[in-house]
Design an enzyme around this catalytic site. Structure first.
Site, mmCIF file in Angstrom:
data_model
loop_
_atom_site.group_PDB
_atom_site.id
_atom_site.type_symbol
_atom_site.label_atom_id
_atom_site.label_comp_id
_atom_site.label_asym_id
_atom_site.label_seq_id
_atom_site.Cartn_x
_atom_site.Cartn_y
_atom_site.Cartn_z
ATOM 1 N N ASP A 217 62.083 55.855 121.870
ATOM 2 C CA ASP A 217 62.008 54.525 122.663
ATOM 3 C C ASP A 217 63.396 54.102 122.937
ATOM 4 O O ASP A 217 64.370 54.134 122.051
ATOM 5 C CB ASP A 217 61.241 53.661 121.809
ATOM 6 C CG ASP A 217 60.957 52.270 122.463
ATOM 7 O OD1 ASP A 217 60.406 52.248 123.381
ATOM 8 O OD2 ASP A 217 61.534 51.358 121.871
ATOM 9 N N GLU A 266 66.579 73.388 113.314
ATOM 10 C CA GLU A 266 66.328 73.988 111.847
ATOM 11 C C GLU A 266 64.758 74.358 111.533
ATOM 12 O O GLU A 266 64.492 75.173 110.913
ATOM 13 C CB GLU A 266 66.836 72.848 110.912
ATOM 14 C CG GLU A 266 68.217 72.431 110.911
ATOM 15 C CD GLU A 266 68.391 71.510 110.001
ATOM 16 O OE1 GLU A 266 67.391 70.909 109.278
ATOM 17 O OE2 GLU A 266 69.639 70.950 109.949
#
Length: 557
Positions: A217, A266
């Protein structure tokens, strides 16, 4: 209190392919208005979970959930008090875990909203900063400043809130704090290392829960210009989205997102970052999706385009060209929780903005909305759908003032404050309490006749908007490459008509889309076999076709 969960939910096991997000159709769920599982009149995670099979059968690839975090709800959950907790109105962390697992079993991915520009004023950091007073180290995690004037009675600068009024509020001890939105939403100071560390930790928390990505956002807002300089304009709100501002689209935001990308990388399963970034140009939007930053960015230039062939062709061409150098897919969107639904926007004369209070010509708006959807789904890249648009829902433009909850409605100037009209709970059944939304009514009143637009009413009706969406999304899945690629081949077409070819993969038949944006039927040579149309297309034995006014058709070549 944090609940300890079992191993994270697995990623979807069906319908996956490398770079799934490059041509995905992603469905936005606004939790409080989608489905109510406990009968309290407010949508929740249990309601969403129960309706996941509907979304699978609709044919979408992923579900984006608007905020469900612990929040005082000053701005419908975009004021977050705890980023690692579920607001009780929506359920618990165990409900979120179950929803993610069920979605993955159904082959759906889950993207959650992340709100990093600001927190709630009830966030522990901000509450302690207020309690500890001027000089507190915690105040450095936000933007606290002394005021101007003889006694500090004036705001530190001339910035205005997006919701109207000054972007500063004075505390009881005399200092001021910055809030680009409501006073209950103080802006974080992203120059502070603790803020950056905290959000990397929040990312890992939800990635460990199994979410497939984040819609960020106000992605353009985090970093402010050094010194927080005055803007010097008395019409700041009209400048938004038209030029770089000292509080929006600063180059420093990109360092933040490069850091976040290393966190996502990751994890397996191709987790994604999606930017809600209002920028002056699609070229600046492309900065957010460079190879080491985000994966997607919303294309607000497309959302704001009128139903006009020339304008549409220009923004499509510019959007594809801007994304090509950074290797990112273009995204397409027509509606969301912040703008008037496109069935109502296209029912009104152009130039009235993206928040309207007039219903317009309902039949015209729906006809154009259906045509615009088929045009959007034929373009290369990823498409976003907003809940209820597959039902052809219009905005509810006659909500009484006393039921409205949009915070910008209650502030002078700022946004028009009519976002509640696109947030009215969905109709699922023809009759019954709240038309199947839940057993306890709905938090915003639904209009009479809402059941005629319900899922139940439209299912099985070949002329319904719901079945048009189902057919379009099925064809998009059946024809590999329809959403892939990075270009369209524009074809000659009559005035007011868009026509483009998309090549099929590995020698498969090509695909042609034709969209008539005029108010009159257009006759032309049929480019191939008709696959699908938003309205009835007449084809003749001589190889000609008549495309009705405001109609889009798909053709196999």
């Amino acid at each position: 209190m944090t609940q300890h969960l079992t191993a994270p939910a697995a990623t979807p096991t069906t319908g996956t392919h490398p770079g799934w997000w490059r041509d995905a159709v992603i469905y936005q769920v606004y939790p409080r208005s989608f489905a109510d599982g406990d009968g309290d009149g407010m949508g929740d995670l249990a309601g969403i979970r129960a309706r996941l099979p509907y979304l699978r059968d609709l044919g979408v690839d992923a579900v984006w959930l608007s905020p469900f975090y612990a929040s005082p709800q000053a701005d419908a959950g975009y004021d977050v008090a705890d980023y690692r907790a579920i607001d009780p109105m929506f359920g618990t962390l165990l409900d979120a875990d179950a929803l993610i697992r069920d979605a993955h079993r159904l082959g759906l991915r889950i993207i959650v909203d992340l709100v990093p520009n600001h927190s709630s004023d009830r966030h522990e950091w901000f509450r302690r900063a207020l309690d500890e007073g001027p000089g507190s180290p915690l105040r450095e995690r936000y933007h606290f400043r002394p005021g101007k004037g003889e006694h500090g009675e004036l705001p530190p600068n001339d910035w205005e809130s997006i919701f109207g009024g000054p972007a500063w509020t004075r505390t009881a001890d005399g200092e001021w704090y910055l809030h680009l939105f409501a006073p209950e939403q103080p802006d974080f100071n992203w120059e502070h290392p603790a803020v950056r560390d905290e959000f990397r930790s929040i990312l890992r928390f939800w990635l460990d829960m199994g979410v497939d990505g984040f819609r960020v956002d106000v992605a353009h807002g985090l970093v402010k210009a050094e010194g927080l300089p005055d803007l010097g304009s008395h019409d700041q709100l009209k400048l938004l989205g038209n030029e770089v501002m000292p509080f929006f689209d600063q180059d420093g935001v990109h360092e933040v997102y490069r850091s976040w990308r290393t966190v996502l990388d990751e994890y397996g399963g191709e987790r994604v970052l999606v930017a809600e970034a209002w920028t002056p140009t699609v070229e600046r939007t492309a900065h957010y999706v460079r190879p080491d930053e985000m994966h997607q960015a919303f294309n607000f230039q497309y959302l704001s385009t009128h139903w006009d062939a020339g304008e549409l062709r220009a923004v499509i061409t510019d959007s594809l060209a801007a994304m090509r150098p950074v290797g990112a897919p273009t995204t397409w969107v027509l509606s969301n929780h912040d703008v008037t639904r496109h069935a109502t926007r296209f029912a009104n004369p152009p130039g009235l903005g993206t928040q309207l209070r007039e219903p317009g010509d309902r039949a015209l708006g729906l006809r154009r909305a259906r045509a615009a959807t088929l045009l959007m789904l034929a373009l290369p890249g990823s498409a976003y759908l907003y809940q209820g648009e597959e039902l052809g829902l219009p905005d509810v433009t006659d909500l009484p003032d006393e039921v409205r909850q949009d915070p910008s409605f209650f502030r002078a100037a700022g946004q028009d404050g009519y976002r509640d009209g696109c947030r009215v709970p969905l109709p699922w059944t023809v009759t019954g309490p709240s038309y199947g939304f839940g057993d306890g009514g709905s938090w915003l009143p639904q209009p009479a006749g809402w059941g005629e637009l319900s899922v139940e009413a439209q299912t099985g009706d070949p002329g319904s908007t719901l079945e048009l969406y189902r057919a379009a999304l099925a064809l998009r899945r059946e024809r590999p490459g329809l959403g892939a690629g990075e270009a369209v081949e524009w074809l000659p077409a009559p005035g007011g008509v868009l026509a483009f070819r998309r090549p099929g993969p590995d020698g498969a038949p090509a695909f042609v889309c034709t969209a008539n944006t005029t108010g009159a039927p257009v006759r032309f040579e049929a480019p191939g076999r008709l696959l699908l149309a938003s309205d009835r297309v007449r084809t003749g034995v001589t190889g000609t076709a008549e495309l009705p006014a405001d109609t889009t058709a798909w053709w196999a070549v």
